[in-house]
Design a protein around this motif. Structure first.
Motif, PDB file in Angstrom:
ATOM      1  N   UNK A   1       0.842  -1.444  -0.042  1.00 33.29           N
ATOM      2  CA  UNK A   1       0.027   0.010   0.038  1.00 33.29           C
ATOM      3  C   UNK A   1       0.748   1.210   0.006  1.00 33.29           C
ATOM      4  N   UNK A   2       2.107   1.193   0.635  1.00 34.08           N
ATOM      5  CA  UNK A   2       3.009   2.265   0.480  1.00 34.08           C
ATOM      6  C   UNK A   2       4.439   1.864  -0.167  1.00 34.08           C
ATOM      7  N   UNK A   3       4.246   1.232  -1.378  1.00 39.98           N
ATOM      8  CA  UNK A   3       5.555   0.702  -1.880  1.00 39.98           C
ATOM      9  C   UNK A   3       6.545   1.752  -2.207  1.00 39.98           C
ATOM     10  N   UNK A   4       6.278   2.683  -2.734  1.00 36.24           N
ATOM     11  CA  UNK A   4       7.371   3.586  -2.855  1.00 36.24           C
ATOM     12  C   UNK A   4       8.077   4.036  -1.516  1.00 36.24           C
ATOM     13  N   UNK A   5       7.389   4.066  -0.371  1.00 38.64           N
ATOM     14  CA  UNK A   5       8.250   4.234   0.826  1.00 38.64           C
ATOM     15  C   UNK A   5       8.959   3.097   0.933  1.00 38.64           C
ATOM     16  N   UNK A   6       8.597   2.004   0.996  1.00 39.10           N
ATOM     17  CA  UNK A   6       8.921   0.719   1.494  1.00 39.10           C
ATOM     18  C   UNK A   6      10.330   0.462   0.733  1.00 39.10           C
TER      19      UNK A   6
ATOM     20  N   UNK B   1      11.367  -0.428   7.482  1.00 41.87           N
ATOM     21  CA  UNK B   1      10.145  -0.271   6.520  1.00 41.87           C
ATOM     22  C   UNK B   1       8.716  -0.625   7.737  1.00 41.87           C
ATOM     23  N   UNK B   2       8.091   0.345   7.841  1.00 36.78           N
ATOM     24  CA  UNK B   2       6.802   0.386   8.910  1.00 36.78           C
ATOM     25  C   UNK B   2       5.689  -0.713   8.160  1.00 36.78           C
ATOM     26  N   UNK B   3       5.075  -1.225   9.067  1.00 36.39           N
ATOM     27  CA  UNK B   3       3.994  -2.177   8.472  1.00 36.39           C
ATOM     28  C   UNK B   3       3.090  -1.649   7.670  1.00 36.39           C
ATOM     29  N   UNK B   4       2.925  -2.736   6.732  1.00 41.90           N
ATOM     30  CA  UNK B   4       1.789  -2.058   5.517  1.00 41.90           C
ATOM     31  C   UNK B   4       1.330  -3.529   4.760  1.00 41.90           C
ATOM     32  N   UNK B   5      -0.017  -3.501   4.371  1.00 38.25           N
ATOM     33  CA  UNK B   5      -0.600  -4.586   3.294  1.00 38.25           C
ATOM     34  C   UNK B   5       0.229  -4.734   2.270  1.00 38.25           C
ATOM     35  N   UNK B   6       0.362  -6.109   1.724  1.00 40.67           N
ATOM     36  CA  UNK B   6       0.809  -6.192   0.603  1.00 40.67           C
ATOM     37  C   UNK B   6       0.274  -7.751  -0.122  1.00 40.67           C
ATOM     38  N   UNK B   7       0.634  -7.810  -1.243  1.00 44.06           N
ATOM     39  CA  UNK B   7       0.279  -9.062  -2.055  1.00 44.06           C
ATOM     40  C   UNK B   7       1.577  -9.871  -2.199  1.00 44.06           C
TER      41      UNK B   7
ATOM     42  N   UNK C   1       3.296 -12.963  -4.070  1.00 44.43           N
ATOM     43  CA  UNK C   1       2.908 -13.677  -5.006  1.00 44.43           C
ATOM     44  C   UNK C   1       3.506 -15.323  -4.446  1.00 44.43           C
ATOM     45  N   UNK C   2       2.621 -16.364  -4.721  1.00 48.36           N
ATOM     46  CA  UNK C   2       2.958 -17.865  -4.413  1.00 48.36           C
ATOM     47  C   UNK C   2       3.345 -18.559  -5.511  1.00 48.36           C
ATOM     48  N   UNK C   3       3.953 -19.945  -5.451  1.00 44.60           N
ATOM     49  CA  UNK C   3       4.431 -20.680  -6.217  1.00 44.60           C
ATOM     50  C   UNK C   3       3.378 -21.006  -7.424  1.00 44.60           C
ATOM     51  N   UNK C   4       2.073 -21.379  -7.169  1.00 43.66           N
ATOM     52  CA  UNK C   4       1.205 -21.745  -8.085  1.00 43.66           C
ATOM     53  C   UNK C   4       0.400 -20.571  -8.807  1.00 43.66           C
ATOM     54  N   UNK C   5       1.184 -19.349  -8.590  1.00 50.21           N
ATOM     55  CA  UNK C   5       0.544 -18.049  -9.381  1.00 50.21           C
ATOM     56  C   UNK C   5      -0.456 -17.032  -8.661  1.00 50.21           C
ATOM     57  N   UNK C   6      -0.923 -17.785  -7.730  1.00 56.45           N
ATOM     58  CA  UNK C   6      -2.002 -17.224  -7.239  1.00 56.45           C
ATOM     59  C   UNK C   6      -1.181 -16.212  -6.022  1.00 56.45           C
ATOM     60  N   UNK C   7      -1.993 -15.292  -5.089  1.00 52.06           N
ATOM     61  CA  UNK C   7      -1.451 -14.339  -4.329  1.00 52.06           C
ATOM     62  C   UNK C   7      -2.112 -14.477  -2.869  1.00 52.06           C
ATOM     63  N   UNK C   8      -1.372 -13.925  -2.106  1.00 50.53           N
ATOM     64  CA  UNK C   8      -1.640 -14.048  -0.567  1.00 50.53           C
ATOM     65  C   UNK C   8      -1.674 -12.656   0.035  1.00 50.53           C
ATOM     66  N   UNK C   9      -2.763 -12.264   0.720  1.00 52.98           N
ATOM     67  CA  UNK C   9      -2.881 -10.843   1.165  1.00 52.98           C
ATOM     68  C   UNK C   9      -1.766 -11.069   2.673  1.00 52.98           C
ATOM     69  N   UNK C  10      -1.035 -10.272   2.770  1.00 52.77           N
ATOM     70  CA  UNK C  10      -0.299 -10.205   4.142  1.00 52.77           C
ATOM     71  C   UNK C  10      -0.069  -8.732   4.584  1.00 52.77           C
ATOM     72  N   UNK C  11       0.467  -8.781   5.838  1.00 46.89           N
ATOM     73  CA  UNK C  11       1.006  -7.333   6.509  1.00 46.89           C
ATOM     74  C   UNK C  11       2.466  -7.697   6.385  1.00 46.89           C
ATOM     75  N   UNK C  12       3.187  -6.697   5.829  1.00 47.53           N
ATOM     76  CA  UNK C  12       4.872  -6.987   5.963  1.00 47.53           C
ATOM     77  C   UNK C  12       5.522  -5.933   6.587  1.00 47.53           C
TER      78      UNK C  12
END
Length: 497
Positions: free
Chosen positions: A197-202, A212-218, A220-231
Motif C-alpha cells: 500500500x506504500x510501496x514507494x516508501x518501502x 520499513x513500517x507495517x503495511x499490507x501487500x500481495x 505472489x505464491x509458487x502456483x501463481x496465486x497471491x496471498x494478502x499479508x502485512x509486511x
C-alpha cells in the motif's frame, strides 16, 4: 654452525617474540609436519598449557583433537587445517569447531595458513593462524535457533545485492515455497513488497537500509496465486553484513475469521429481529439493556428509546421484585435458567403470565444475558378454569367412583397454580439421578461417589436442579418430589422410617 643456520634460528626467535603477544593463535610447523612452537593464544584456544600437549606432529594433533564443520560434519585427519598447511596448501577463513578428545569444551576457530620461505623462495616454515570466534558463533547460533523457531513467517535479505540469505519454516509453510526457491533469490524475483500500500516508501527505506513500517501487500505464491499479508522490515547485521529482516502476518486466516464472524453476527441479528417471541439482551455485570427485538416492544407496549440503556430493575417489567431478584441470582450463579414462571407487567399496566428462559452469551467480548419471554397467559387461564371446574364437580362427588375422584384430585394438584410449572420430565436424566439421591438424604460427596462424578460436577447439577424446580434447599427439593409422588418409599432420607 653455518651462518645460514644462525640466521634462520635468529629469525625464528625474533618471529616468536613478535607473535608471542598476539591475540591470534599461531602454530609453527616444520616441513616434516612436526609442531615446532605455539604462542599462548593458540594454547589457550585448545585448552592446553604446553606445546607438547598439542601433539608432536599433525598426526598426533588429529588424535588429540576432534574437529568438525559448523554443520556438524566431522573432518577427516587429512582435512584438518594443520594437515592441509603441512601439505603446503594455502587457505583462509576456514571455520571449524575444535573439541579435545578427553574434554567437553568446544572452541570455534577461524583458521588461515601461511608458508614462510627463505631468500631463495623455498618453503622454510609453515604457519597456522587462528582466531577464537566462539562468542560470535554462539551468538549466531542463538539467532539461528530463534529465527527458525519463530512461528511468524520471516526472510532475511542482504542489502548489498538484495538476495535472500535465510528463510524460516513459517514463511515456507505460509507460501508453499521450498527453501531452495528462496535462498539466493533476489527481491526482484520474489518481491515481498508487491502491491504494498506504500510501496514507494518501502522501496526507499529498503535502499537506504532503514526500517520499513507495517503495511499490507500481495505476496505472489509458487502456483501463481497471491496471498494478502502485512509486511514489515527491520535492519540488522548478519555476518558483518547489512541485512533486512522481513516479517509477515498472514491476513488470509484473519480475513476468513472476520467473514465468518460477520456472517454469524448477521444470522444472529436476523433471527433476533424476526423471532416473534419477546427477547431482551442485557449486560451481565449491570443488567443494562443492550438490545430488544420488535416482539418485545410490541408485547410490552414500549418504544425502543424507553428500553435501551435502562437496567432490568429500572424497567420493572418483571412485576414481582422478589421473582426478579431470584431470577437474576440464579442466572448469575448457573449461567442459565429454563422456563421460570413470572408475571410480566406491560407499560399500560396490563399483566402477562410468562415463562422466562435465559442464557449467557458473549457479544463483542462482553458477557451478556439473553432473556426469552414466552406468553403463557392463555395456558394459565385454561389451567385455572380446569381446576375450578374440577373443584365444582368434586363438591358433590357422591355419585363418582373412588378411582375417578383420585384421578380428578391428581389433575387438580398437577395443575395447581401454587406449584411451579416445571415437571419431572423437564430434568435431564443425570439431574433426575441427583434429585433421587438428594431424596435419599445423600450429601454432595456421597452423590459424587455413587454416580462416579467430580464433586464440582455434582454441585453444578444440584444448583441446576434448584433453579429448574425454583427451590432453594435440599428440604424444599425433597418436598417438591414428595408432592408429586416421585421415588419409592424405600428411598427415604436417612433417619426416616
Amino acid at each position: 654452525m653455518s651462518q645460514d643456520v644462525l640466521t634462520t634460528e635468529t629469525n625464528r626467535r625474533q618471529l616468536q617474540q613478535i607473535i608471542a603477544g598476539l591475540s591470534d593463535g599461531v602454530i609453527l610447523l616444520e616441513l616434516d609436519q612436526s609442531i615446532l612452537w605455539a604462542n599462548e593464544a593458540a594454547l589457550r584456544m585448545h585448552g592446553v598449557n604446553r606445546v607438547g600437549d598439542l601433539g608432536r606432529n599433525a598426526r598426533e594433533y588429529a588424535e588429540r583433537f576432534h574437529l568438525r564443520y559448523r554443520n556438524n560434519h566431522p573432518l577427516t585427519p587429512e582435512q584438518y587445517p594443520i594437515s592441509r598447511v603441512a601439505a603446503g596448501e594455502a587457505f583462509s577463513d576456514v571455520l571449524v569447531e575444535v573439541t579435545p578428545r578427553d574434554d567437553e569444551r568446544t572452541w570455534v576457530h577461524s583458521v588461515r595458513s601461511m608458508v614462510l620461505t627463505d631468500r631463495d623462495g623455498e618453503p622454510e616454515s609453515l604457519v597456522l593462524i587462528m582466531s577464537d570466534v566462539t562468542d560470535w558463533a554462539n551468538a549466531e547460533q542463538r539467532f539461528e535457533k530463534t529465527f527458525n523457531a519463530n512461528p511468524a513467517p520471516a526472510v532475511i535479505c542482504r542489502l548489498s545485492d538484495l538476495r535472500y540469505l535465510k528463510v524460516n519454516s513459517g514463511f515456507l509453510e505460509m507460501t508453499g515455497y521450498s527453501r531452495d526457491q528462496v535462498i539466493g533469490a533476489s527481491t526482484y524475483e520474489l518481491d515481498v513488497l508487491e502491491q504494498a500500500e506504500r510501496r514507494d516508501l518501502a522501496i526507499e527505506r529498503l535502499r537506504n537500509g532503514a526500517t520499513i513500517p507495517q503495511m499490507q501487500a500481495q505476496l505472489r505464491l509458487p502456483d501463481g496465486s497471491s496471498k494478502q499479508v502485512i509486511v514489515a522490515g527491520q535492519t540488522l547485521q548478519l555476518n558483518d553484513e547489512d541485512c533486512m529482516l522481513f516479517s509477515f502476518v498472514d491476513m488470509e486466516l484473519r480475513h476468513k475469521a472476520e467473514i465468518a464472524l460477520r456472517q454469524s453476527e448477521e444470522r444472529f441479528a436476523k433471527a433476533f429481529r424476526l423471532t416473534p417471541v419477546p427477547i431482551l439482551v442485557c449486560s451481565a455485570e449491570e443488567q443494562r439493556v443492550i438490545d430488544v427485538n420488535q416482539a418485545f416492544l410490541d408485547t410490552l407496549a414500549y418504544a425502543g428509546e424507553e428500553v435501551i440503556g435502562k437496567t432490568v430493575a429500572q424497567l420493572e417489567f418483571i412485576d414481582d421484585q422478589g421473582e426478579r431478584t431470584r431470577l437474576l441470582a440464579a442466572l448469575e450463579k448457573t449461567g442459565r435458567v429454563d422456563r421460570v414462571d413470572v408475571r410480566v407487567r406491560r407499560k399500560d399496566a396490563g399483566v402477562l403470565e410468562c415463562a422466562v428462559s435465559a442464557d449467557t452469551v458473549s457479544i463483542h467480548d462482553e458477557l451478556c444475558y439473553l432473556l426469552v419471554l414466552m406468553d403463557i397467559t392463555e395456558r394459565k387461564r385454561t389451567e385455572l378454569e380446569l381446576v375450578a371446574a374440577i373443584e365444582e364437580v368434586m363438591k358433590d362427588a357422591s355419585w363418582f367412583s373412588r378411582t375417578l375422584i383420585e384421578k380428578l384430585a391428581n389433575v387438580k394438584n398437577v395443575n395447581s397454580p401454587q406449584l411451579p410449572s416445571v415437571s419431572f420430565t423437564d430434568l435431564t436424566a443425570r439431574e433426575r439421578d441427583v434429585l433421587g439421591l438428594i431424596c435419599e438424604g445423600l450429601a454432595d460427596k456421597e452423590i459424587a461417589a455413587r454416580l462416579k462424578l467430580a464433586p464440582n460436577t455434582v454441585r453444578n447439577h444440584v444448583a441446576t436442579v434448584y433453579s429448574k424446580l425454583d427451590v432453594h434447599s435440599r428440604s424444599e427439593a425433597i418436598v417438591w418430589a414428595r408432592e408429586r409422588g416421585l421415588f419409592s418409599s424405600e428411598r427415604r432420607p436417612k433417619g426416616q422410617r
